[in-house]
Write a protein that holds these residues in place. Structure first.
Motif, PDB file in Angstrom:
ATOM      1  N   ASP A 145      10.314  -6.281 -30.920  1.00 53.36           N
ATOM      2  CA  ASP A 145      11.166  -7.467 -30.800  1.00 53.36           C
ATOM      3  C   ASP A 145      12.374  -7.165 -29.948  1.00 53.36           C
ATOM      4  O   ASP A 145      12.793  -7.974 -29.120  1.00 53.36           O
ATOM      5  CB  ASP A 145      11.613  -7.929 -32.195  1.00 53.36           C
ATOM      6  CG  ASP A 145      10.450  -8.529 -32.970  1.00 53.36           C
ATOM      7  OD1 ASP A 145       9.425  -8.846 -32.341  1.00 53.36           O
ATOM      8  OD2 ASP A 145      10.583  -8.667 -34.210  1.00 53.36           O
ATOM      9  N   ASP A 146      12.956  -5.974 -30.161  1.00 51.81           N
ATOM     10  CA  ASP A 146      14.118  -5.590 -29.364  1.00 51.81           C
ATOM     11  C   ASP A 146      13.752  -5.453 -27.897  1.00 51.81           C
ATOM     12  O   ASP A 146      14.499  -5.844 -27.008  1.00 51.81           O
ATOM     13  CB  ASP A 146      14.693  -4.255 -29.879  1.00 51.81           C
ATOM     14  CG  ASP A 146      15.655  -4.491 -31.012  1.00 51.81           C
ATOM     15  OD1 ASP A 146      15.872  -5.663 -31.354  1.00 51.81           O
ATOM     16  OD2 ASP A 146      16.177  -3.501 -31.566  1.00 51.81           O
ATOM     17  N   MET A 161      24.973  10.391 -40.953  1.00 50.65           N
ATOM     18  CA  MET A 161      23.677  10.718 -40.374  1.00 50.65           C
ATOM     19  C   MET A 161      22.623   9.985 -41.197  1.00 50.65           C
ATOM     20  O   MET A 161      22.404  10.317 -42.361  1.00 50.65           O
ATOM     21  CB  MET A 161      23.446  12.226 -40.382  1.00 50.65           C
ATOM     22  CG  MET A 161      24.421  12.976 -39.497  1.00 50.65           C
ATOM     23  SD  MET A 161      24.161  14.765 -39.450  1.00 50.65           S
ATOM     24  CE  MET A 161      24.788  15.219 -41.082  1.00 50.65           C
ATOM     25  N   ILE A 162      22.037   8.967 -40.624  1.00 49.80           N
ATOM     26  CA  ILE A 162      21.091   8.109 -41.329  1.00 49.80           C
ATOM     27  C   ILE A 162      19.683   8.377 -40.814  1.00 49.80           C
ATOM     28  O   ILE A 162      19.439   8.362 -39.603  1.00 49.80           O
ATOM     29  CB  ILE A 162      21.453   6.626 -41.130  1.00 49.80           C
ATOM     30  CG1 ILE A 162      22.891   6.373 -41.624  1.00 49.80           C
ATOM     31  CG2 ILE A 162      20.463   5.719 -41.865  1.00 49.80           C
ATOM     32  CD1 ILE A 162      23.404   4.994 -41.301  1.00 49.80           C
ATOM     33  N   VAL A 163      18.772   8.633 -41.724  1.00 47.35           N
ATOM     34  CA  VAL A 163      17.396   8.943 -41.355  1.00 47.35           C
ATOM     35  C   VAL A 163      16.599   7.654 -41.199  1.00 47.35           C
ATOM     36  O   VAL A 163      16.595   6.804 -42.094  1.00 47.35           O
ATOM     37  CB  VAL A 163      16.727   9.840 -42.410  1.00 47.35           C
ATOM     38  CG1 VAL A 163      15.267  10.095 -42.049  1.00 47.35           C
ATOM     39  CG2 VAL A 163      17.477  11.166 -42.525  1.00 47.35           C
ATOM     40  N   VAL A 164      15.955   7.522 -40.058  1.00 47.18           N
ATOM     41  CA  VAL A 164      15.091   6.376 -39.778  1.00 47.18           C
ATOM     42  C   VAL A 164      13.783   6.900 -39.194  1.00 47.18           C
ATOM     43  O   VAL A 164      13.787   7.772 -38.325  1.00 47.18           O
ATOM     44  CB  VAL A 164      15.751   5.400 -38.768  1.00 47.18           C
ATOM     45  CG1 VAL A 164      14.815   4.246 -38.460  1.00 47.18           C
ATOM     46  CG2 VAL A 164      17.079   4.880 -39.305  1.00 47.18           C
ATOM     47  N   ILE A 208      13.254  -2.034 -41.262  1.00 46.58           N
ATOM     48  CA  ILE A 208      14.534  -2.604 -40.866  1.00 46.58           C
ATOM     49  C   ILE A 208      14.475  -3.287 -39.512  1.00 46.58           C
ATOM     50  O   ILE A 208      15.357  -4.049 -39.157  1.00 46.58           O
ATOM     51  CB  ILE A 208      15.646  -1.532 -40.849  1.00 46.58           C
ATOM     52  CG1 ILE A 208      15.296  -0.409 -39.862  1.00 46.58           C
ATOM     53  CG2 ILE A 208      15.879  -0.992 -42.234  1.00 46.58           C
ATOM     54  CD1 ILE A 208      16.427   0.583 -39.677  1.00 46.58           C
ATOM     55  N   GLU A 209      13.428  -3.015 -38.747  1.00 42.44           N
ATOM     56  CA  GLU A 209      13.398  -3.598 -37.405  1.00 42.44           C
ATOM     57  C   GLU A 209      12.025  -3.428 -36.799  1.00 42.44           C
ATOM     58  O   GLU A 209      11.350  -2.426 -36.999  1.00 42.44           O
ATOM     59  CB  GLU A 209      14.441  -2.891 -36.528  1.00 42.44           C
ATOM     60  CG  GLU A 209      14.632  -3.493 -35.161  1.00 42.44           C
ATOM     61  CD  GLU A 209      15.751  -2.780 -34.419  1.00 42.44           C
ATOM     62  OE1 GLU A 209      15.442  -2.167 -33.391  1.00 42.44           O
ATOM     63  OE2 GLU A 209      16.893  -2.836 -34.875  1.00 42.44           O
ATOM     64  N   LEU A 220      13.022   2.808 -43.130  1.00 40.11           N
ATOM     65  CA  LEU A 220      13.891   3.689 -43.905  1.00 40.11           C
ATOM     66  C   LEU A 220      13.046   4.537 -44.858  1.00 40.11           C
ATOM     67  O   LEU A 220      11.913   4.164 -45.184  1.00 40.11           O
ATOM     68  CB  LEU A 220      14.894   2.866 -44.707  1.00 40.11           C
ATOM     69  CG  LEU A 220      15.909   2.058 -43.898  1.00 40.11           C
ATOM     70  CD1 LEU A 220      16.794   1.253 -44.840  1.00 40.11           C
ATOM     71  CD2 LEU A 220      16.756   2.967 -43.026  1.00 40.11           C
ATOM     72  N   PRO A 221      13.580   5.655 -45.332  1.00 37.68           N
ATOM     73  CA  PRO A 221      12.838   6.490 -46.280  1.00 37.68           C
ATOM     74  C   PRO A 221      12.465   5.771 -47.575  1.00 37.68           C
ATOM     75  O   PRO A 221      11.567   6.200 -48.296  1.00 37.68           O
ATOM     76  CB  PRO A 221      13.806   7.646 -46.552  1.00 37.68           C
ATOM     77  CG  PRO A 221      14.608   7.750 -45.312  1.00 37.68           C
ATOM     78  CD  PRO A 221      14.808   6.322 -44.880  1.00 37.68           C
ATOM     79  N   THR A 222      13.148   4.664 -47.883  1.00 37.58           N
ATOM     80  CA  THR A 222      12.812   3.881 -49.076  1.00 37.58           C
ATOM     81  C   THR A 222      11.585   3.004 -48.857  1.00 37.58           C
ATOM     82  O   THR A 222      11.090   2.384 -49.793  1.00 37.58           O
ATOM     83  CB  THR A 222      13.989   2.983 -49.484  1.00 37.58           C
ATOM     84  OG1 THR A 222      14.312   2.107 -48.386  1.00 37.58           O
ATOM     85  CG2 THR A 222      15.215   3.810 -49.850  1.00 37.58           C
ATOM     86  N   GLY A 223      11.116   2.936 -47.600  1.00 38.95           N
ATOM     87  CA  GLY A 223       9.960   2.118 -47.294  1.00 38.95           C
ATOM     88  C   GLY A 223      10.306   0.755 -46.732  1.00 38.95           C
ATOM     89  O   GLY A 223       9.418  -0.023 -46.392  1.00 38.95           O
TER      90      GLY A 223
END
Length: 252
Positions: A233-234, A202-205, A228-229, A222-225
């Motif tokens: 664009d997608d 379970m990855i928090v985004v 990632i995307e 991400l929680p680290t700041g």
């Protein structure tokens, strides 16, 4: 989203199949067993070596007519594997090392060395289970704290930032609880009798939507700041693919 700037939390589930193929060569046979299924002498040796630590796995292996037992457990932050003869004789003891540890610069620490906000978050996630392992690492310039525990016979791991923000959770799924759809994929790719480890992640985004320089933007962070995307664009790529499909149809 109704507001010009909104933040929503998205938790994605991913299943990682870690290849752990058993070598079914010759007359070697391997079987997972419980502590109560091993001979009394073997049980005594395992309990002595584990020194109260939670035993993760016991495997009975028969080679050329001789039976040995391998047990894994976490002791003082280290993953230990021992091999015991059927008469209880300790044949070997090994501290397993993760090849990625040095690359990720992870440091084994005690739970009491984790900063209070992160420690409280990890303890809350573990509930009544005892935390058996804690690690500290740096990712994207941010200190991350990880903890592992066993609850109801299932291994769990979680990582949080220094202020206790959840980053990721993992849970090892017992064979009998693997969803049918996942079992079908395992059988197709690895074979019906392959030995695999299945983890639910379970990855928090965080999804951030807003307007910059007069244009609408969506970011996944991400929680680290770390971004990632760019969600826009997608969207553009998807629209492009749809148009391409439409063009192909027109050609026909």
């Amino acid at each position: 989203m109704k507001s010009s700037m909104g933040v929503s939390l998205a938790i994605g589930l991913g299943v990682v199949g870690c290849l752990a193929f058993a070598t079914w060569a010759g007359n070697t046979e391997e079987e997972n067993v419980t502590l109560d299924q091993v001979p009394a002498a073997v049980k005594a040796t395992i309990l002595k070596e584990a020194a109260g630590a939670e035993i993760k796995e016991i495997e009975r292996e028969t080679k050329g007519g001789k039976t040995v037992y391998e047990a894994e457990f976490l002791l003082e932050g280290e993953e230990i594997e021992i091999e015991v003869a059927s008469d209880g004789t300790l044949l070997g003891r090994e501290v397993e090392q993760d090849s990625d540890d040095q690359e990720d610069e992870e440091d084994a620490i005690t739970i009491n060395q984790v900063p209070a906000p992160a420690r409280e978050a990890l303890i809350k996630l573990a509930g009544n289970a005892r935390i058996t392992k804690a690690e500290r690492e740096e990712e994207d310039g941010v200190q991350i704290y990880e903890a592992a525990w066993v609850a109801n016979g299932t291994e769990h791991e979680a990582s949080v930032t220094e202020d206790g923000t959840l980053i990721e959770m993992e849970e090892t799924i017992p064979a009998e609880k693997i969803p049918a759809s996942i079992r079908a994929v395992i059988a197709k790719h690895f074979g019906a009798n392959a030995k695999v480890v299945v983890e639910k992640k379970m990855i928090v985004v965080y999804e951030v939507e807003g307007t910059a320089k007069g244009e609408r933007e969506e970011l996944l962070v991400l929680p680290t700041g770390r971004v990632i995307e760019d969600a826009d664009d997608d969207d553009d790529e998807d629209e492009g693919e749809d148009n391409d499909d439409g063009d192909e149809g027109d050609d026909d």
